[in-house]
Write an enzyme that holds these catalytic residues in place. Sequence first.
Site, short mmCIF file in Angstrom:
data_model
loop_
_atom_site.label_atom_id
_atom_site.label_comp_id
_atom_site.label_asym_id
_atom_site.label_seq_id
_atom_site.Cartn_x
_atom_site.Cartn_y
_atom_site.Cartn_z
N PHE A 443 -29.21 24.09 -0.61
CA PHE A 443 -29.04 23.47 0.70
C PHE A 443 -27.86 22.50 0.64
O PHE A 443 -27.47 22.03 -0.43
CB PHE A 443 -30.32 22.77 1.19
N LEU A 452 -35.52 13.16 -1.58
CA LEU A 452 -35.37 14.37 -2.40
C LEU A 452 -34.92 14.05 -3.82
O LEU A 452 -34.90 14.94 -4.68
CB LEU A 452 -34.36 15.32 -1.75
N HIS A 456 -34.87 17.59 -6.58
CA HIS A 456 -33.90 18.66 -6.40
C HIS A 456 -32.61 18.29 -7.13
O HIS A 456 -32.17 17.14 -7.10
CB HIS A 456 -33.61 18.90 -4.92
#
Length: 501
Positions: A443, A452, A456
Amino acid sequence: MSDPIDVSIAQDGGIMKTIIEAAPEGALGPPPNGSEVTAHYTGTLESDGSKFDSSLDRGKPFKFTIGKGQVIKGWDEGFASMKVGEKAKLVIRSDYGYGDSGHLPTIPGKATLVFEMTPEERMEAATKLKEKGTNEFTSGSPETAADYYKRAADLVDEEEDGEPLPDEEKDMYVKCWGNAAMCYVKTSSWSDVIYCCNKVLNNVPEESKTNIKIMYRRGLAKMHIGELTDAKSDLMAAYEIDNKNKDVRKAIQDLKKRIADAKKKEKETFGGIFGKASMYDDKEGPVIPNAKGTNPHVFFDVVQGEEKLGRIVMQLYEGNLVENIQVIDHVLFVHTRVFIFTCSTRLLADVTPRTAENFRKLCTGEAGNGSKGHPLHFKGCTFHRVIKDFMIQGGDFTAGDGTGGESIYGEKFADENFKLKHTKAGLLSMANAGPNTNGSQFFITSRDTPHLDGKHVVFGEVVEGMEVVRKIENVPKGPSDKPEVDVVIEECGLMPSDYKP
């Protein structure tokens, strides 16, 4: 303005209708066979845009009876799909028009015909939509107002690519997109503000020198999403237009504070790394992506339907790890003993070499096919999940819905590290289904997303084409945040080694 829809009875694409202005609520229709209809139109050839007929030129509307063979098949079926008061554009294939023989001398054989509103009718309809937008805005409904303003702007933006708008239509176009931007400022929909302002500046670039509202609103929006350098450029352009404007001056003061806060935060992060070093310690310093300037750059060429949205270029944090560089900070002589105070700085030009290499090879397609026979390649892959002011997600080239994908190392591979944080828009990060489940899905952030961090892996960033990311953010979405019309990576690969953003 709606997307084109097939209104032929056979549903074979022979008659494509685009609704320019919907019929009033409660309007009669569609008409059955035997109904007499009255219509104004301008007919042109799709091939070169030349006009072959116009009811306006004759000074009166055209009348015919549906289903009696009085007109071409495309008109019989096309008008049978409309309601009283509806304004639409009909694109009629030759087999629904005048066939292989045409209607000489004005219509050649096998010609696709276009019937639509006249420029005068478009301006009239756009004016009505603009008035509805203003009424909605004053009534406290900025989002509904923005929709009316955008529809009005789309109405007048009917010129061929590269053709400038006539002055009257250009004025309407600029005002409507500007008003839509104003509505989105009210709702703090900053990506939408940027999109609307870009519609003006991309199509009427001279507005950047005279339109204080457009420059101010885009600068304000960019400031709020953390793009401070671009915000400064826009706000200073607005200041050049009118240095006494209170809103502009206030925004510049706010921007100065945000820049100062950012510098302070940077200083707190990186400052004092030498002075605090101990002769006994070997501490890890700051993470510095691309410190050697050798990181590779990859690109996506993105399309939606027939529209080319543009190119996104991304730098990948890949390279050779350089660490434990000894830096002599202070040398202190005490009698005959020398104390050398050092610190260790880790220059992570790569930061995430394994993750970056996976992405690079998926861009080039050089890894061949995966375990299930699918090409390990982003070409033809879609952005299947798009959430405005959050992120755009893609990379599922096996299922296309977020449940698939595969890495060059196998179906999944482990999280490399979480050294870099989700601190700004344009960062490239791995999507996953939990710890150590990286595949091919990724993404691109639309803003800072600190929640996040630690979950990630950030492995790159957009260096060119952030406006394309914003376009993708603003496409209409359906269930599960999937774009209604697929946003596709038409082409992808590695940029030349001498590329400089």
